[in-house]
Design a protein around this motif. Structure first.
Motif, PDB file in Angstrom:
ATOM      1  N   UNK A 170      23.691  31.707  18.234  1.00  0.00           N
ATOM      2  CA  UNK A 170      23.484  32.253  19.576  1.00  0.00           C
ATOM      3  C   UNK A 170      24.814  32.708  20.155  1.00  0.00           C
ATOM      4  N   UNK A 171      25.849  31.861  19.953  1.00  0.00           N
ATOM      5  CA  UNK A 171      27.165  32.188  20.490  1.00  0.00           C
ATOM      6  C   UNK A 171      27.666  33.531  19.943  1.00  0.00           C
ATOM      7  N   UNK A 172      27.548  33.705  18.617  1.00  0.00           N
ATOM      8  CA  UNK A 172      27.962  34.980  18.021  1.00  0.00           C
ATOM      9  C   UNK A 172      27.163  36.130  18.631  1.00  0.00           C
ATOM     10  N   UNK A 173      25.863  35.913  18.822  1.00  0.00           N
ATOM     11  CA  UNK A 173      25.029  36.955  19.414  1.00  0.00           C
ATOM     12  C   UNK A 173      25.478  37.307  20.825  1.00  0.00           C
ATOM     13  N   UNK A 174      25.814  36.272  21.619  1.00  0.00           N
ATOM     14  CA  UNK A 174      26.261  36.525  22.993  1.00  0.00           C
ATOM     15  C   UNK A 174      27.528  37.368  22.979  1.00  0.00           C
ATOM     16  N   UNK A 175      28.475  36.999  22.097  1.00  0.00           N
ATOM     17  CA  UNK A 175      29.727  37.771  21.994  1.00  0.00           C
ATOM     18  C   UNK A 175      29.413  39.226  21.625  1.00  0.00           C
ATOM     19  N   UNK A 176      28.547  39.369  20.631  1.00  0.00           N
ATOM     20  CA  UNK A 176      28.195  40.712  20.140  1.00  0.00           C
ATOM     21  C   UNK A 176      27.622  41.568  21.277  1.00  0.00           C
ATOM     22  N   UNK A 177      26.664  40.984  21.999  1.00  0.00           N
ATOM     23  CA  UNK A 177      26.024  41.757  23.074  1.00  0.00           C
ATOM     24  C   UNK A 177      27.013  42.045  24.190  1.00  0.00           C
ATOM     25  N   UNK A 178      27.880  41.062  24.490  1.00  0.00           N
ATOM     26  CA  UNK A 178      28.880  41.307  25.525  1.00  0.00           C
ATOM     27  C   UNK A 178      29.788  42.463  25.122  1.00  0.00           C
ATOM     28  N   UNK A 179      30.215  42.453  23.853  1.00  0.00           N
ATOM     29  CA  UNK A 179      31.052  43.555  23.369  1.00  0.00           C
ATOM     30  C   UNK A 179      30.323  44.885  23.525  1.00  0.00           C
ATOM     31  N   UNK A 180      29.028  44.889  23.162  1.00  0.00           N
ATOM     32  CA  UNK A 180      28.258  46.132  23.277  1.00  0.00           C
ATOM     33  C   UNK A 180      28.250  46.634  24.716  1.00  0.00           C
ATOM     34  N   UNK A 181      28.069  45.705  25.672  1.00  0.00           N
ATOM     35  CA  UNK A 181      27.995  46.199  27.053  1.00  0.00           C
ATOM     36  C   UNK A 181      29.372  46.627  27.545  1.00  0.00           C
ATOM     37  N   UNK A 182      30.426  45.923  27.094  1.00  0.00           N
ATOM     38  CA  UNK A 182      31.774  46.371  27.479  1.00  0.00           C
ATOM     39  C   UNK A 182      32.008  47.792  26.964  1.00  0.00           C
ATOM     40  N   UNK A 183      31.651  48.011  25.680  1.00  0.00           N
ATOM     41  CA  UNK A 183      31.820  49.345  25.117  1.00  0.00           C
ATOM     42  C   UNK A 183      31.024  50.369  25.915  1.00  0.00           C
ATOM     43  N   UNK A 184      29.820  49.977  26.344  1.00  0.00           N
ATOM     44  CA  UNK A 184      28.988  50.946  27.079  1.00  0.00           C
ATOM     45  C   UNK A 184      29.601  51.262  28.433  1.00  0.00           C
ATOM     46  N   UNK A 185      30.277  50.272  29.075  1.00  0.00           N
ATOM     47  CA  UNK A 185      30.925  50.569  30.357  1.00  0.00           C
ATOM     48  C   UNK A 185      32.073  51.537  30.175  1.00  0.00           C
ATOM     49  N   UNK A 186      32.660  51.497  28.976  1.00  0.00           N
ATOM     50  CA  UNK A 186      33.748  52.449  28.710  1.00  0.00           C
ATOM     51  C   UNK A 186      33.204  53.755  28.164  1.00  0.00           C
ATOM     52  N   UNK A 187      31.907  53.928  28.232  1.00  0.00           N
ATOM     53  CA  UNK A 187      31.308  55.190  27.835  1.00  0.00           C
ATOM     54  C   UNK A 187      31.114  55.342  26.342  1.00  0.00           C
ATOM     55  N   UNK A 188      31.184  54.247  25.631  1.00  0.00           N
ATOM     56  CA  UNK A 188      31.135  54.336  24.177  1.00  0.00           C
ATOM     57  C   UNK A 188      29.741  54.254  23.578  1.00  0.00           C
ATOM     58  N   UNK A 189      28.734  54.111  24.425  1.00  0.00           N
ATOM     59  CA  UNK A 189      27.376  53.993  23.885  1.00  0.00           C
ATOM     60  C   UNK A 189      26.558  55.186  24.359  1.00  0.00           C
ATOM     61  N   UNK A 190      25.929  55.844  23.423  1.00  0.00           N
ATOM     62  CA  UNK A 190      25.023  56.912  23.824  1.00  0.00           C
ATOM     63  C   UNK A 190      23.774  56.799  22.967  1.00  0.00           C
ATOM     64  N   UNK A 191      22.922  57.754  23.174  1.00  0.00           N
ATOM     65  CA  UNK A 191      21.634  57.729  22.494  1.00  0.00           C
ATOM     66  C   UNK A 191      21.774  57.597  20.982  1.00  0.00           C
ATOM     67  N   UNK A 192      22.855  58.183  20.465  1.00  0.00           N
ATOM     68  CA  UNK A 192      22.977  58.163  19.007  1.00  0.00           C
ATOM     69  C   UNK A 192      23.391  56.801  18.470  1.00  0.00           C
TER      70      UNK A 192
END
Lengths: 256, 113, 695
Positions: free
Chosen positions: A179-201
C-alpha cells in the motif's frame, strides 16, 4: 567507422522523416496489441499471486497453532520450556475496526477507477482530484494499520510474542508495504500532473498504476476474510484431538 | 495523423470501459457485501454456515474487483488467461502446502463443534 | 499525416551504445547484445570460481580422513559451489543467450524494456558480489544451497546456538538481490517475446529457443516469489526473533515452545527449487533444439509437440516439489501423489529426447563441435533423466536420498544437460557474436576431453552412492571402501576443470586471429543469421516479415510450396537487405548472395543502403540502472553489516542501508525523469502501435 556514417545520416536526415517510413519499420506494432507496460504489470501481478500466496499459506498453517499449543502443552513437566502464550487472535482482533479499514481501501479502488477514466477522457483536473483522493485513502488505511499495530503492542502481541503474532504482522505488514509503495506512486503521479506532465496519452501509465492499486485492494479482500473473519479455534474447548499434532512438535525438538 | 490517433484511441479505451455508474454500483455492492460479511461474523454460530458463506462472499468480491475495477472483463481475453493461469498455479500450490502442513489445524473444521 | 516535430537533441546516434568501447559505454549500455555479453562473461568468471570450489571438494575427498579443509570450510565450500554454479554460472549463462538471441530471433531491435534489462544484469553482479564477498569476511554461507532450517537459524540472544555468524545473512541477502534480478529479466523477456515479434511471426513460428526462453521466464516469474517469501521469513527469524522455522525461540528472555515448523522452509524452498531445476535445463533444451536441426539439415521433428512438451514440463514442474521431501515423513497420501506427478514428467521429457533423435534420423548429419556437444546432451542428459525417474519412486528414493547417487543424478542433468548445451551454444553462436569461428580442431578435442572426463568424474558417483557414501560429508573412514572411486572421481574432476581452460584458450586464440567468419557459417535456419556478424546495434535496418517457421532456410531454399509464398519471401529478404522492394523477380539464391556480399563488405557499406526515411531510434545509454543496482547493493550490505545504526525512538536502522535506499531512490527518480529513453520518443505510448504502422 559505422558510427560516424550513421551520425551523419541522422543529423542530415532529421528533417526528412517521411510519413510513410514512420511507422512501418522502426515502430513495430506490439504483436499482441496489448501495451507492453500493461502486459508487464499483469505478469507482475501474476507473480505477486505467488508472493502473497506463500505468505497466506504460512499464515493459514500457523493461525491456530499458538492457541493449540497453549492448551495442549500447558502441563509439560521437566522440559525446561515455556509454552507459547497469548494474546491470541480472538482476544485482539477487532472486526468492526478492520471492516472500516477495508471499506476505506474499497472506496480507494473506486476513486482509482474514476482517476483512470478521467485521464482517458482527457479531464486532467478530475484526474488530479481522484488520484489524490486515492492516495489519501491509502494513507488513511496505513494510519489505521498503524493504530491497530500499536493497539496490539499494548495488549502484548509483538512479532516475537507467539507464532500468530509473527505470521499476522508479516502478512499484513507486507501488504501494508505494498500500500505504501502504491501511495508513493500515486502521489508522484499527481505531482507530475500538477507540473503538466500528464495528458490523455498517459492513459496507460495511469491504468498500470491503477491495476497495481486494485490488486492490493483485492489482496486485502482476501486477507480480511482469512485473517479477521474466519473463526479461530478458541483452544479452550478442544483438547484431546490436537494432542497428536502438538506431540509431533515436541518430538521434533531433539536438538535442544 | 498521430494526434488523431491519440484521440480515437483514447475514445476507444473510454468506450471500452464501463461508465461511472457501473463503478458506483460495484462500489455499493462491494461495500454491502463487506457489511454482510461482518454481520455473518457476529451473528452466525454455525461454523459450516460461517465458513461457507464467507467463502462464497469472498469469491463474489474477488470476481467483482478483478472483473470490473481492473477491467479484466472488458480487456483482452489473453490477459485473463495470464492472470488466471498464475492465480491457478499459486492457489493449487499453496492449497496443497497448507493441506500437508496444517492437517492438525485449520482443516479439521469439526473440531470446533 | 502530421508528424511530430522530432526534438533531435534527444536522439543520440543509434550506434553510440555499441560502437564505443570505453568502460563508460559498457557501464551505461542498454543494448541487449552487450548486456548478453556481460552476462556471458560473468557466467564464465563464476563458472571458474564455482569450479575452484569443486576442486577443493575433490581434493578433500581424494583420500580418506583428509584434513585439508576444516569441517567449517568444507561446509562453506560445498554450499558456495552449489549456490555459485546454479545462480551465478548456469542461470546467467542461460540469460546471456536469452538476451543476445531472443530479440534477434524474433526480429526486434531490442528488448521491451532496455533499461530494466541493464538493471537485471547489474543486480546479478550485486548479488554475486554479496555472495562472494562473504569469503573476505570469513563468513561464507555454510548451510548448503538448500539452506535447510534450522541449520540457518539462530536463537535470539544466544551466541552459541545454530548459525550465529553472518554467513546466512550473506547467503539470504545475496539470493534476494539475485531474485529481483531474475524476476526483472524474466518480465522483460516475456513481454519482449509476446509483444516485439516481427510481423508474421506467430507464436508457432517462433524459433524453439525463443519458446524455451518464454517458458523459462514464466517459470521464474512464478517460482521466485516463493523463495523471496521463504528468505524474508528466515531473515525475520534471524533479525527479529520470530520463529517461523524453529519450534522454539527466546520470547521475553525465556526459551518458549512456539510451534514453528522447519518443514515450512522445505516446502517454500522446494516450491521454488523444483521449478528452478527446469529453469536451469529448459534453456539447454532450447539451444539443442536449435542446433540439432541445423547440423542434420532437417527441420526440427515435431516442432509443435516440442513446444507442448516444454509447456508440460513447466506446468508439471510446479506439482512435484514434495519429491525432495519424501524422507520427511509426510505420510502415504502426499508421497503417492507426488511420486505420480514426478513420474509424469518423464513423458514430455522423453518426447523431447525422441524428437531430437527423430530430427537426426535420416538427416545429413555434420558432426561439427556444436553438434557434438548437442548430441552429448542427448546421451548424457538421458542418463541423468533415467536416474531421476528412479528417484520418483518413493521407496527407491528413500534408499538413495542424501547419497552420492543423487549427486551423480543432478550432475548428469545439470552438467550433462545444461552445461553441455551452453558450451554447444558458445561454439554455435560465437561467429555471430564476434565474427570469428572458434577453432574446430581444438573444439573437437575439447568435446572428447569434456565427454570422457565428465563421465570419469560423475559416473563413479553412482557406485559410491549405492555403496552408501553420504553426500555433504567432509570426510570418510579408511575402511569404508570408498577410496578407489573417490580417487577416480577426483582425477576426472581435475581433467574436467582443465577442459574449460582449453575452451578459454580457444576463445582467446580465436579473438586474436584476424580471420573473419562468414555471417552464416552453419547454414542455419533462424533470423539472427541474416544479420552481419556482429549484428549492428539496431539489429535489423528493416524489420523482417515472417512467413515461415524456419525463415532463413525458406529464404535460402524456398519453401517448396506455392509460388505466392515464394514471392513473399523475396520481398522479405529485400526488406532486410535494402529497405525497399525492387527484388520481386530475384530468386532466393540471389537474395542470399546479395545479403552475404553486403555483410562481408562491412557495416559502413550497408549503411549506404539505409533509406532516408529509415530513421532508427535506439534508446539512449543510461547509467541509472547501475545507480539503482548500487543502491540496492548498499541496502543489502547494510543489513549484513548492521553497524553503525541510526536510533529513532524504538527503531534501530543500519545507516548504510538508509544511504543505499537514498541512492536507489535517486536512481529511480533519474530513471523516470530521463528523457528520450523510449525507442520511439515521438510515439505516443498509449497508442497500440499497430494502428499507426500503416499510416
Amino acid at each position: 567507422m559505422a558510427t560516424t556514417a550513421l551520425e551523419v545520416q541522422r543529423a542530415g536526415g532529421g528533417t526528412t522523416h517521411g510519413d510513410s517510413g514512420h511507422g512501418g519499420s522502426s515502430h513495430p506494432p506490439t504483436s499482441t496489441g496489448i501495451d507492453s507496460k500493461k502486459l508487464l504489470m499483469w505478469w507482475f501481478l501474476g507473480s505477486e499471486c505467488v508472493l502473497f500466496g506463500s505468505l497466506i499459506a504460512t499464515f493459514m498453517i500457523y493461525r491456530n497453532r499458538a492457541q493449540d499449543l497453549s492448551v495442549n502443552l500447558q502441563g509439560i513437566e521437566g522440559s525446561g520450556l515455556a509454552v507459547s502464550s497469548g494474546p491470541f487472535p480472538n482476544q485482539v482482533l477487532d472486526q468492526l475496526y478492520t471492516a472500516v479499514s477495508a471499506g476505506v481501501l474499497l472506496f480507494s479502488s473506486f476513486t482509482m477507477v474514476l482517476a483512470v477514466a478521467s485521464v482517458g477522457r482527457g479531464n486532467i483536473k478530475a484526474f488530479r482530484v481522484w488520484t489524490l483522493a486515492t492516495a489519501m485513502l491509502g494513507a488513511i488505511f496505513l494510519a489505521g494499520q498503524y493504530f491497530e499495530y500499536t493497539e496490539f503492542f499494548h495488549e502484548g502481541l509483538s512479532i516475537q510474542q507467539n507464532i500468530f503474532g509473527a505470521s499476522f504482522f508479516t502478512l499484513t505488514g507486507v501488504h501494508g508495504m505494498h500500500v505504501f509503495v502504491g501511495v508513493i506512486w500515486l502521489t508522484m503521479l499527481s505531482i507530475v500532473s500538477f507540473r503538466g506532465g500528464i495528458s490523455k496519452k498517459d492513459h496507460t501509465n495511469v491504468e498500470v498504476a491503477g491495476l497495481y492499486w486494485h490488486f492490493i485492494d483485492i489482496v486485502w479482500i482476501v486477507l480480511f476474510t482469512l485473517v479477521y473473519l474466519l473463526p479461530y479455534r478458541d483452544g479452550a474447548e478442544s483438547a484431546e484431538e490436537h494432542t497428536e499434532g502438538a506431540m509431533r512438535l515436541v518430538q521434533s525438538l531433539p536438538f535442544f | 495523423m498521430s494526434a488523431t490517433h491519440v484521440d480515437s484511441q483514447a475514445e476507444d479505451a473510454a468506450a471500452n470501459h464501463p461508465g461511472d455508474r457501473v463503478y458506483f454500483t460495484m462500489l455499493g455492492m462491494l461495500a454491502g457485501l463487506t457489511v454482510i460479511e461482518v454481520i455473518i461474523f457476529y451473528l452466525t454460530d454455525s461454523l459450516v454456515l460461517r465458513v461457507g458463506l464467507l467463502a462464497a462472499l469472498l469469491l463474489v468480491k474477488f470476481v467483482a474487483q478483478i472483473g470490473w475495477f481492473t477491467h479484466l472483463r472488458y480487456d483482452d481475453r489473453r490477459i485473463t488467461l495470464v492472470f488466471g493461469g498464475c492465480l491457478f498455479i499459486a492457489l493449487s500450490v499453496m492449497f496443497a502446502t497448507v493441506a500437508m502442513m496444517a492437517v492438525d489445524g485449520f482443516f479439521l473444521l469439526n473440531e470446533y463443534q | 499525416m502530421a508528424t511530430f516535430a522530432q526534438p533531435q537533441t534527444l536522439v543520440r546516434p543509434a550506434s553510440s551504445s555499441s560502437s564505443e568501447s570505453g568502460l563508460w559505454s559498457w557501464l551505461t549500455t542498454i543494448d541487449h547484445k552487450r548486456i548478453g555479453i556481460l552476462y556471458g562473461v560473468s557466467a564464465i568468471v563464476f563458472l571458474f570460481i564455482g569450479g575452484l570450489e569443486a576442486m577443493l571438494i575433490r581434493l578433500q575427498l581424494a583420500r580418506p580422513e583428509n584434513d585439508l579443509l576444516s569441517l567449517d570450510t568444507y561446509n562453506s565450500v560445498f554450499t558456495m559451489h552449489g549456490t555459485t554454479m546454479i545462480f551465478l554460472a548456469v542461470m546467467p549463462a542461460s540469460t546471456a543467450w536469452f538476451n543476445y538471441l531472443v530479440p534477434l530471433q524474433i526480429g526486434a531491435r531490442d528488448v521491451a524494456f532496455p533499461r530494466l534489462n541493464a538493471l537485471s544484469f547489474w543486480l546479478l553482479l550485486a548479488g554475486a558480489l554479496i555472495l562472494n564477498l562473504s569469503f573476505l569476511a570469513g563468513a561464507a554461507p555454510n548451510a548448503g544451497w538448500y539452506g535447510y532450517a534450522p541449520l540457518t537459524e539462530v536463537l535470539v540472544g544466544q551466541t552459541d546456538t545454530f548459525n550465529t555468524g553472518r554467513n546466512i545473512e550473506f547467503w539470504a541477502l545475496g539470493l534476494q538481490v539475485l531474485g529481483i534480478s531474475s524476476l526483472a529479466a524474466s518480465f522483460n523477456m516475456i513481454v519482449t517475446i509476446f509483444n516485439l515479434r516481427a510481423p508474421g511471426m506467430t507464436l508457432m513460428r517462433m524459433p524453439i529457443f525463443t519458446w524455451a526462453t518464454l517458458i523459462t521466464s514464466i517459470l521464474m516469474v512464478l517460482a521466485f516469489p516463493a523463495i523471496t517469501v521463504a528468505l524474508v521469513l528466515l531473515q525475520l527469524d534471524r533479525f527479529l526473533g520470530t520463529h517461523f522455522y524453529i519450534p522454539s525461540q527466546y520470547v521475553n528472555g525465556e526459551l518458549t515452545l512456539t510451534g514453528g515448523d522447519p518443514l515450512l522452509w522445505q516446502h517454500l524452498f522446494w516450491i521454488f527449487g523444483h521449478p528452478e531445476v527446469y529453469i536451469l535445463i529448459l534453456p539447454a533444451f532450447g539451444i539443442v533444439s536449435e542446433i540439432i536441426p541445423v547440423f542434420s539439415r532437417k527441420p526440427l521433428f515435431g516442432y509443435a509437440v516440442m513446444v507442448y512438451a516444454l509447456a508440460a514440463i513447466a506446468f508439471l514442474g510446479f506439482g512435484v516439489w514434495v519429491h525432495h521431501m519424501f524422507t520427511t515423513g509426510l505420510g502415504p497420501t502426499p508421497t503417492a501423489i507426488f511420486a505420480a506427478t514426478t513420474m509424469l514428467i518423464a513423458i514430455p521429457t522423453g518426447v523431447k529426447i525422441f524428437n531430437w533423435v527423430g530430427t537426426m534420423w535420416g538427416g545429413q548429419i555434420r558432426f561439427s563441435t556444436p553438434m557434438l556437444f548437442a548430441v552429448g546432451l542427448v546421451s548424457q542428459f538421458t542418463i541423468g533423466g533415467i536416474s531421476g525417474v528412479m528417484h520418483s519412486s518413493a521407496p527407491v528414493d528413500t534408499q538413495q536420498n542424501d547419497s552420492y547417487f543423487v549427486v551423480a543424478h543432478f550432475h548428469y542433468v545439470l552438467f550433462g544437460g545444461s552445461i553441455f548445451a551452453l558450451i554447444a551454444a558458445v561454439y554455435f553462436w560465437f561467429p555471430k557474436i564476434t565474427g570469428k569461428m572458434l577453432d574446430e580442431r581444438l573444439g573437437k578435442i575439447h568435446f572428447w576431453w569434456t565427454f570422457l572426463s565428465f563421465n570419469a568424474a560423475f559416473f563413479p558417483m553412482h557406485f559410491l552412492g549405492l555403496e552408501g557414501m553420504p553426500r555433504r560429508y567432509a570426510s570418510y573412514g579408511d575402511g569404508s571402501g570408498w577410496w578407489f572411486w573417490n580417487v577416480v572421481v577426483s582425477i576426472g574432476s581435475f581433467a574436467l576443470a582443465a577442459s574449460f581452460v582449453l575452451l578459454v584458450y580457444n576463445i582467446a586464440k580465436t579473438l586474436r586471429s584476424k580471420e573473419r567468419a562468414p555471417e552464416d557459417p552453419w547454414d542455419a535456419a533462424t533470423l539472427e543469421w541474416t544479420t552481419p556478424s556482429p549484428p549492428p546495434v539496431y539489429n535489423y535496418k528493416v524489420i523482417p516479415t515472417i512467413t515461415n517457421r524456419d525463415q532463413f532456410w525458406a529464404d535460402k531454399y524456398g519453401t517448396g510450396q506455392d509460388h505466392e509464398e515464394e514471392a513473399d519471401l523475396e520481398v522479405r529478404i529485400g526488406g532486410m537487405k535494402i529497405g525497399s522492394v525492387d527484388t520481386e523477380d530475384e530468386n532466393p539464391e540471389d537474395q542470399a548472395a546479395t545479403r552475404r556480399q553486403n555483410a562481408q563488405s562491412g557495416d559502413s557499406q550497408s549503411l549506404g543502403n539505409i533509406e532516408e526515411d529509415e530513421h532508427i531510434h535506439m534508446p539512449n545509454p543510461s547509467f541509472y540502472p547501475l545507480v539503482v543496482a548500487i543502491g540496492l547493493f548498499l541496502v543489502a550490505f547494510g543489513m549484513i553489516y548492521s553497524y553503525p545504526r541510526l536510533e529513532i525512538e524504538r527503531l534501530s536502522l543500519p545507516v548504510l542501508s538508509l544511504f543505499g535506499l537514498v541512492v536507489m531512490l535517486v536512481g529511480i527518480a533519474g530513471w523516470s525523469l530521463e528523457p528520450a529513453s523510449d525507442p520511439e520518443p515521438d510515439h505516443d505510448e498509449s497508442v497500440p502501435l499497430g494502428t499507426s504502422s500503416h499510416a
